[in-house]
Design a protein around this motif. Sequence first.
Motif, PDB file in Angstrom:
ATOM      1  N   LEU A   1      35.707  74.620   2.286  1.00 59.29           N
ATOM      2  CA  LEU A   1      34.460  75.060   1.873  1.00 59.29           C
ATOM      3  C   LEU A   1      33.477  73.829   2.011  1.00 59.29           C
ATOM      4  O   LEU A   1      32.399  73.680   2.551  1.00 59.29           O
ATOM      5  N   LEU A   2      33.907  72.527   1.591  1.00 54.66           N
ATOM      6  CA  LEU A   2      33.166  71.201   1.693  1.00 54.66           C
ATOM      7  C   LEU A   2      32.783  70.888   2.974  1.00 54.66           C
ATOM      8  O   LEU A   2      31.718  70.953   3.377  1.00 54.66           O
ATOM      9  N   VAL A   3      34.140  70.955   3.817  1.00 52.72           N
ATOM     10  CA  VAL A   3      33.558  70.512   5.093  1.00 52.72           C
ATOM     11  C   VAL A   3      32.951  71.611   5.931  1.00 52.72           C
ATOM     12  O   VAL A   3      32.071  70.922   6.765  1.00 52.72           O
ATOM     13  N   ALA A   4      32.918  73.002   5.721  1.00 50.28           N
ATOM     14  CA  ALA A   4      32.444  73.808   6.650  1.00 50.28           C
ATOM     15  C   ALA A   4      30.981  74.004   6.229  1.00 50.28           C
ATOM     16  O   ALA A   4      30.055  73.764   6.750  1.00 50.28           O
TER      17      ALA A   4
ATOM     18  N   LEU B   1      46.646  75.977  -2.496  1.00 47.51           N
ATOM     19  CA  LEU B   1      45.560  77.018  -2.080  1.00 47.51           C
ATOM     20  C   LEU B   1      44.314  76.794  -2.607  1.00 47.51           C
ATOM     21  O   LEU B   1      43.266  76.860  -1.798  1.00 47.51           O
ATOM     22  N   ALA B   2      44.067  76.527  -4.094  1.00 47.46           N
ATOM     23  CA  ALA B   2      43.038  75.985  -4.393  1.00 47.46           C
ATOM     24  C   ALA B   2      42.297  74.915  -3.566  1.00 47.46           C
ATOM     25  O   ALA B   2      41.250  74.783  -3.601  1.00 47.46           O
ATOM     26  N   ILE B   3      43.000  73.750  -3.603  1.00 51.24           N
ATOM     27  CA  ILE B   3      42.586  72.576  -3.083  1.00 51.24           C
ATOM     28  C   ILE B   3      42.078  73.052  -1.520  1.00 51.24           C
ATOM     29  O   ILE B   3      41.137  72.418  -1.201  1.00 51.24           O
TER      30      ILE B   3
ATOM     31  N   LEU C   1      51.236  64.242  -3.868  1.00 48.90           N
ATOM     32  CA  LEU C   1      51.603  64.249  -2.293  1.00 48.90           C
ATOM     33  C   LEU C   1      52.052  65.518  -1.906  1.00 48.90           C
ATOM     34  O   LEU C   1      51.695  65.998  -0.863  1.00 48.90           O
ATOM     35  N   PRO C   2      52.954  66.310  -2.561  1.00 51.25           N
ATOM     36  CA  PRO C   2      53.329  67.779  -2.169  1.00 51.25           C
ATOM     37  C   PRO C   2      52.047  68.632  -1.806  1.00 51.25           C
ATOM     38  O   PRO C   2      51.883  69.278  -0.902  1.00 51.25           O
ATOM     39  N   VAL C   3      51.314  68.584  -2.734  1.00 53.07           N
ATOM     40  CA  VAL C   3      49.970  69.551  -2.781  1.00 53.07           C
ATOM     41  C   VAL C   3      49.051  69.013  -1.610  1.00 53.07           C
ATOM     42  O   VAL C   3      48.833  69.755  -0.697  1.00 53.07           O
TER      43      VAL C   3
ATOM     44  N   LEU D   1      50.603  70.155   1.718  1.00 55.28           N
ATOM     45  CA  LEU D   1      50.442  71.719   1.952  1.00 55.28           C
ATOM     46  C   LEU D   1      48.820  72.212   2.279  1.00 55.28           C
ATOM     47  O   LEU D   1      48.724  72.916   2.984  1.00 55.28           O
ATOM     48  N   ALA D   2      48.067  71.532   1.511  1.00 51.84           N
ATOM     49  CA  ALA D   2      46.790  72.000   1.487  1.00 51.84           C
ATOM     50  C   ALA D   2      45.973  71.590   2.892  1.00 51.84           C
ATOM     51  O   ALA D   2      44.964  72.154   3.277  1.00 51.84           O
ATOM     52  N   VAL D   3      46.197  70.353   3.304  1.00 51.28           N
ATOM     53  CA  VAL D   3      45.529  69.916   4.227  1.00 51.28           C
ATOM     54  C   VAL D   3      45.356  70.645   5.741  1.00 51.28           C
ATOM     55  O   VAL D   3      44.424  71.049   6.238  1.00 51.28           O
TER      56      VAL D   3
END
Lengths: 327, 288
Positions: A137-140, A129-131, A197-199, A202-204
């Motif tokens: 935020l970065l992309v937007a 969730l944090a990532i 890899l798991p994070v 899930l994050a992307v």
Amino acid sequence: MTPGSTSETRAPARRSRAGALALRLTGRLAGGVFVLWAVATLTFFAIRLIPGDPAQAVLGGPGSQASEEALAAARAEYGLDQPILVQYLLQLGRLATGDFGSSYSLRTEVAPLLLSQLSGTLLLAGLSLAIAWLLALLVATWTTRGTRAAEWVGSGLEIVGAGLPHFWLATLVILVFSVGLGWLPPISTPGPLGLVLPVLTLAVPLAGFLGQVMRESLLDALDSPYALSARARGESETGVRLVHALRHAALPGISLSGWAFGYLISGAVVVETIFARPGLGRTLLNAVTLRDVPVVIGVVMIVALTYILVTVLTDLLGRIVDPTARA
Amino acid sequence: MSALEVEAVADRLATHRSAGPRHRFGFGEILAALFLLFVLVAAIAPALLSPTDPLAIDPGDAFSPPSLAQIFGTDESGRNIYSRVVHGAASSLVIGVSATVIGLGLGVLLGVVAGLGGRVVDFGVNRLLEVLFALPGLLLALFLIVVIGPGVVTTTLAVGISTAPGYARIIRAQLIAVRSSAYVEAATVQGRGRWWILRRHLLPNTLAPLLALGTLGVGQAIVWASALSFLGLGAVPPSPEWGAMLAAGRTYLSSAWWMSVFPGLFIVLTAVCATVLGRGVQRRTRQR
């Protein structure tokens, strides 16, 4: 108007604000208790629809060829010889005290089993969730109202990201980072390296969804009167974005956190299975495949409880971030 | 399982901002429509796109990497992956469309009942939705699979039922927005009957976004259904269903990447194209 009178008029307002917040919190928690009761009721009666003798299931399914005495003993132990209403009340009482019974397949108590799995899944979901927030935020903020190309790339990344299913993204990152480059283990090892890899998986996709919503509300915020007045005061465009617009843009994202939690739990089922990582999701999938009813009910109750807590928390957080909701 | 609600949030924000009129189809929308057309043809007449048999085995030709003759390569039994992907379109699409129809149907029913049924009914439906939302994403689907048992039909039902609460909430919100609109108020003041208003204003305007919702939903439903197949709870490997193919390819990931990459690529492209097209429809229906 003297300073004294201002503080006098302000004090009751503040107290009533705290009161309103407490009232709302109580209401939300009462609603949460209702939902938990309803989930418990729903699962109890739905499980009765499974064909077959529940006593047999307790003893390991129809293949176990349990003796008549063993069946009778199991019926007595689990109260299966009681009328259905009594069974239902017994089940509610057990769930309320955190007693989920014992697993059919693992022969252990469900509650300690699930508690030991919970931390791994919460760590995975929390980090993801944090990532995801960071990526979104970065992309937007970088690409919204940028050049045409930047805007196109940004929203393209978000749409494709949101469209990537966990099972395929996991396959791709294993192919690239484990099989191809050999940088990271294809199976989630206990250390921090095994979490990457798991994070990422899930994050992307989550970042894709959050980013889409944030882009729209950021566009809204950049056109708003307060952004205009900040620009008129001579603040830089970056300052306007980071200080004023972002706070506004984060709001819909925060209100989506309940949904995001559910999304991450579903994702955890897939991701924990692919990366062979212990956790609630993998335990749930195994239990579903083996029809291990107590474990399934246990996971359902824990997830429902966590979901309720997350929605109550995000409701409060939204109130703190959004000044207009405070009154 | 309500990624659609995220879409709805983004869309509401976009409406609020009221972007300028865009009547022409964008480049992305045309590409998306072309790809979906390809999938549709593959589902209806797979023989047109791939004359080879998706189940024909050729052990001598196992694990061939992609080449000009077999553009997606072959699997562990020498079956042609391109042909399997084309022939798998039908089952993936049927599952996705049926699940969406079930989900939308239930969602419309619940949403309309809640929106029209008065305060008590609305309260009841809302509590029911809250309970269903507490079993997020795959959880409700997995629970249904425990009760009914695994299989393609269960998967379809499970995906349909677990998407229903999301649709119901969107439909209810839309209905309430239409009900409190100026034109409905005007019709009431003019003395129009309840049924007339329902028929002429409420239902058409509430159900207008259904086409867009459905298009967006089919993409999501295909993804969820293939996730369940991938986990071994839906279609099982010999059948050329995309999720099941992906699951079969997992065993050979390090030696035959093409077995996993291409079926997955079709799932992703279908989902992304459905999203792009669904949004286009959404923008257009809103303008009217």
